[in-house]
Design an enzyme around this catalytic site. Structure first.
Site, PDB file in Angstrom:
ATOM      1  N   SER A 211       0.760  -1.436   0.072  1.00 50.07           N
ATOM      2  CA  SER A 211       0.050  -0.004   0.025  1.00 50.07           C
ATOM      3  C   SER A 211       0.808   1.246   0.009  1.00 50.07           C
ATOM      4  O   SER A 211       2.062   1.127  -0.455  1.00 50.07           O
ATOM      5  CB  SER A 211      -1.017  -0.210   1.357  1.00 50.07           C
ATOM      6  OG  SER A 211      -1.966   0.851   1.125  1.00 50.07           O
ATOM      7  N   ASN A 212       0.497   2.418   0.315  1.00 49.71           N
ATOM      8  CA  ASN A 212       0.895   3.484   0.244  1.00 49.71           C
ATOM      9  C   ASN A 212       0.605   4.529   1.546  1.00 49.71           C
ATOM     10  O   ASN A 212      -0.106   4.137   2.358  1.00 49.71           O
ATOM     11  CB  ASN A 212       0.950   4.418  -0.981  1.00 49.71           C
ATOM     12  CG  ASN A 212      -0.619   4.642  -1.266  1.00 49.71           C
ATOM     13  OD1 ASN A 212      -1.010   5.314  -0.630  1.00 49.71           O
ATOM     14  ND2 ASN A 212      -0.849   3.883  -2.426  1.00 49.71           N
TER      15      ASN A 212
END
Ligand code: CTP
Length: 414
Positions: A211-212
Site C-alpha cells: 500500500s502507500n
C-alpha cells in the site's frame, strides 16, 4: 455549510435543555448566527445567560418585553431567521404547535415563522407514544416541518425507552441534510460527482499487502465540500475516516475493486475526482495461505494495475475529469504530462517529498494545472480549505463547459 446562516433555536422545558447548549455551541462553531428563545420552563433547567454567552445575542423570553419601539420582537425575530430549530421539543410545545396555540414568546414566534423548521423531540417514552402526541406529530409533519426521530435508550426516568434526545453527531448530520434540501441555489445541485480516496491495498497473502501512505483525508474533505455545494456525491474509498451525512460511501480495498466501482457509475456521472493513491503494481498471485519464512529469498512478481483515471479519460463524454499528481520531482512537467496522457480537465499536483503536505498529514499545498489557463498555486493550508478552493475551481470549470456546450448547440441549431 452553516456559515452566516441565521438560525433561531427555540428551547422548551425538558431535561435535554442542557444538551441544547452543546448544539448551540456547535452551530456557532460552524459559523451560523444563532438567536435563542426559551420558554419559562426551559429557564428552570439552564439559565438564559448560558445561551446568551454562547450565541453572543440576547435571549428572548417575554412576549411583552418590547425594547425596540420600531419592531414587534417576535415578528421581527421570525422574519430574521433562515432556519428554525426546536430543541428539545417537549410534548407540550408540540401540542401547542399542532393546534396553533400561541401563549408565550416561543409559541407566538413559531406561529409567525415562515422559514423551514427542524424539530428535535425529547420526552418520556410513554408521552412520546401517547396517541395524542402521535397525532400532534402527524399534524406537524403535514405543516411541512421536519421532525427527527428521538433515540431509544436510557431515559432520565431511569428506564429504557424511545424519547431520548439524539446524539449531537446525528442531529448535525440530519440538520445538514435538511438545509441541503431547502437550499435551492447551490451551484452543484443536480450534479453527480464521484470521488475516490485513500491508498489501495494489494494483497500478497491473507496478512500482508502493498500500500502507500495516503490517509484519504483530501478525498474525504473534497467529498464534504462537494456535498455542501449541492452535489450528489459517491465516495469510493479505502479509508475508514468519517463520512459526512448524505454522501454515499462505497468501501473498496484494491485498485481492481476501485476500478470496478468507478466504471459502474462513471457513465452517469458529471464529474470524477481521482484523489485516491492507486497502487501502480499488484502481486501477480495472491497467496491464500500465509507465506512462511522457510526461504532465504522470496521473490514477488508484480503486475501493473489498471490506470483508472486514464481508462475513464478514454471513455469520457461530458464528464469533467480531475486527477491528482503525487510528485517528488519535476512537478510541473509530470503534472502536465498526466493532464494530457490521461485526457484530464484538471490535475492537482502536490509535492509529496515534503513533510507538511500530501500523504497522511492535515495540510496540503497544491498547484492546479489545466489545458487553457496558467497553473494556479494554492498555498499551504488545511486540507478542508484546499478542498474548498479546488471545488470552487471545479464549479467554474463545469460552468464553463456547460456554457461552451450550449454555445455549440446554439450554433448547430442555427
Ligand atoms: N491513478 C489511477 N490509476 C492508477 C494509478 C493512478 O487512476 N493505477 C490516478 C490517481 O488517482 C491520480 C492520477 O492517476 O489521480 C495520478 O496518480 P500518480 O500516482 O501521481 O501517478 P501515476 O499515474 O501512478 O504515475 P507515476 O506513479 O509514474 O507518477
Amino acid at each position: 455549510m452553516l456559515k452566516d446562516k441565521k438560525i433561531i433555536v427555540f428551547v422548551a422545558g425538558g431535561i435535554a435543555v442542557y444538551k441544547t447548549v452543546a448544539l448551540v455551541r456547535e452551530l456557532i462553531k460552524q459559523g451560523a448566527q444563532v438567536k435563542v428563545a426559551m420558554t419559562e420552563n426551559a429557564t428552570k433547567f439552564v439559565a438564559p445567560l448560558t445561551f446568551q454567552v454562547l450565541s453572543q445575542n440576547k435571549v428572548f423570553l417575554d412576549t411583552f418585553e418590547e425594547e425596540d419601539s420600531e419592531h414587534v420582537s417576535h415578528i421581527h425575530l421570525a422574519d430574521w431567521a433562515d432556519y428554525a430549530i426546536i430543541s428539545p421539543a417537549t410534548a407540550n410545545v408540540l401540542a401547542k404547535i399542532a393546534n396553533g396555540i400561541a401563549d408565550d414568546f416561543v409559541t407566538t414566534t413559531l406561529l409567525a415563522i415562515h422559514c423551514p423548521v427542524f424539530i428535535i423531540p425529547a420526552m418520556n417514552s410513554n408521552m412520546y407514544m401517547n396517541p395524542a402526541s402521535k397525532n400532534n406529530r402527524m399534524k406537524i409533519s403535514q405543516f411541512g416541518y421536519t421532525l427527527m426521530e428521538p433515540d431509544i435508550g436510557f431515559l432520565a426516568e431511569g428506564y429504557e425507552g424511545k424519547g431520548r434526545y439524539p446524539e449531537l453527531f446525528r442531529i448535525m448530520g440530519e440538520f445538514e441534510q435538511f438545509i441541503l434540501k431547502h437550499e435551492i441555489n447551490l451551484p452543484l445541485k443536480g450534479k453527480k460527482v464521484i470521488v475516490t480516496a485513500g491508498g489501495t491495498k494489494e494483497r500478497i497473502d491473507p496478512v500482508r499487502y502493498i500500500s502507500n501512505d495516503s490517509s484519504g483525508k483530501m478525498g474525504h474533505a473534497l467529498a464534504k465540500v462537494l456535498r455542501d455545494k449541492g452535489a450528489e456525491v459517491l465516495l469510493i474509498t479505502t479509508s475508514s475516516l468519517n463520512v459526512a451525512a448524505g454522501i454515499k460511501k462505497v468501501t473498496v480495498s484494491s485498485a481492481h475493486e476501485m476500478f470496478k466501482e468507478v466504471d459502474k457509475y462513471f457513465a452517469t456521472a458529471d464529474s470524477l475526482i481521482m484523489a485516491a493513491a492507486v497502487s501502480d503494481y499488484s502481486p501477480k498471485y495472491e497467496q491464500n495461505k500465509k507465506i512462511k519464512k522457510d526461504n532465504q529469498l522470496v521473490q514477488l512478481e508484480l503486475v501493473k494495475t489498471v490506470d483508472i483515471l486514464k481508462t475513464m479519460g478514454s471513455k469520457k463524454k461530458k464528464q469533467l475529469l480531475v486527477g491528482f499528481a503525487a510528485e517528488t520531482n519535476d512537478l510541473k512537467e509530470n503534472a502536465q504530462k498526466k493532464l494530457i496522457e490521461k485526457n484530464c480537465d484538471l490535475i492537482i499536483a502536490n509535492d509529496v517529498s515534503q513533510k507538511d503536505r500530501g500523504f497522511n498529514v492535515d495540510t496540503n499545498e497544491v498547484t492546479l494545472f489545466t489545458l487553457k489557463r496558467e497553473p494556479l498555486q494554492l498555498s499551504l493550508n488545511k486540507k478542508e480549505v484546499i478542498a474548498e478552493k479546488i471545488v470552487d475551481k471545479i464549479i467554474s470549470m463545469i460552468q464553463e463547459k456547460e456554457d461552451e456546450e450550449s454555445d455549440t448547440n446554439r450554433k448547430n441549431n442555427s
